[in-house]
Design a protein around this motif. Sequence first.
Motif, PDB file in Angstrom:
ATOM      1  N   SER A  87      -8.040  50.165  16.121  1.00  0.00           N
ATOM      2  CA  SER A  87      -8.607  49.241  15.126  1.00  0.00           C
ATOM      3  C   SER A  87      -7.670  49.076  13.939  1.00  0.00           C
ATOM      4  O   SER A  87      -7.483  47.961  13.433  1.00  0.00           O
ATOM      5  N   LEU A 125      -5.987  45.464  13.075  1.00  0.00           N
ATOM      6  CA  LEU A 125      -6.245  44.838  11.766  1.00  0.00           C
ATOM      7  C   LEU A 125      -4.952  44.622  10.990  1.00  0.00           C
ATOM      8  O   LEU A 125      -4.775  43.594  10.337  1.00  0.00           O
ATOM      9  N   LYS A 182      -3.155  41.649  12.379  1.00  0.00           N
ATOM     10  CA  LYS A 182      -3.774  40.360  12.058  1.00  0.00           C
ATOM     11  C   LYS A 182      -3.680  40.017  10.583  1.00  0.00           C
ATOM     12  O   LYS A 182      -3.301  38.906  10.211  1.00  0.00           O
TER      13      LYS A 182
END
Length: 312
Positions: A211, A215, A218
Motif C-alpha cells: 500500500s 500510494l 500514484k
Amino acid sequence: MNPLITLTLGATLLACVLVVLGLQAYTAGRAQRAALIERLSATGVHDGATRGRRFRGLDRRLRTTGLGRRIEKKLAVTGLDLTPAEFLVYMLAGVAGIWLVAASFLAPFFGPVAGLIGLWAGNGFLNWQRARRTERFVNQLPDLARILANATQAGLALRTAIGMAAEELEAPAGEELARVAHRLAVGHSVEESLGEIVERLPSRELVVLVSTLVLSAKAGGAIVGSLRNLTVTMEQRKETRREIRTQLSQVTVTAYLVPVMGVGSLLLVDTIMPGALDRMTGAAIGQTAVLMAIGLFTLGFLAIRRLSKIDV
C-alpha cells in the motif's frame, strides 16, 4: 494446355509455397520460444520448463480440469518445483503405500482410513509449504524495505529499486520480486504487479508495504521516511513473532503428540494381544468406536492448534 493440368500445377505450386511459409513460421516460433525461455531463466521467473518433466500427457489433461487448476494454483505459491501431475501421482503413490502399511500392520479396516488421512495430509502439506514460504518472505520484508528506501533515497525509480532488491535478496523474496520486475518490464502497472504478491503470499506486513509503495507511485510523498519507519516496525514485529513461537513451542509439540499417542496405543494393543484389532474392527460397534476415537483425536489436534494460534 489442358485446364486440369494447369489447375493441378497451380495447386501444387500453392501447396509448396504454403509449406515453405509454414516451415518459416515454425522456425521463427521455435527461436522466439528459446529466446523467451532464456530471458525468463535469466530473470529467475522461469518455472523449470527446461527440466525434464514426468507425466507430461497426464499433466496436459489434468490442467484442463478443476482439480488440476486448484493443484496448480496451490503449487504456484509453495515454491515447489513440481507440476500438478507429478504432485498428484506422488501423492496417490504415498496414499497407496500408507493404505498397504496400515492394512498390513493394523487391520484391513484401517487401510481406507489411512488413505483418507493421507489425502488430507497431502493437502495439509501444500498449506504448510505455503505458510512456511509466507513466513520466510515476511521475515525478509525488513531487508526489502531497507533496500527500497536506500535505492529511492539514491534517486532510483521504484521499478529499478525493485529489480535491485530482486537481485540482492534470496528466495522467496528474490523470486517474487523477480516476477514483479518482469511484469513491470512488459508493461504492467505497479499496483497490479505488487497486488499479485499479496494474493500469493498474504500477510499484514506485506499489505502495508505494498500500500505504501502503490500510494507513493500514484501520489508521491516522503516514501523514504515511510519505508524507514516500516523497517523499524517490521523488525519489532519479527522479534515479537519469534518470542511467541518460542513460548508456544511446547503447545505445538503437544498438538502433534496427541495423534501419535493414539496410533501408538493401537500398535501396543495389537502387540500385547495379536489379532485384537482384527476382531475389534470385525464388528460394526468396533468400527464405530474406532471412527469416534479418530474423530476425537482429530478434534483435539485441531483444538490445540487453534488455541496456540496467535495473530500478531
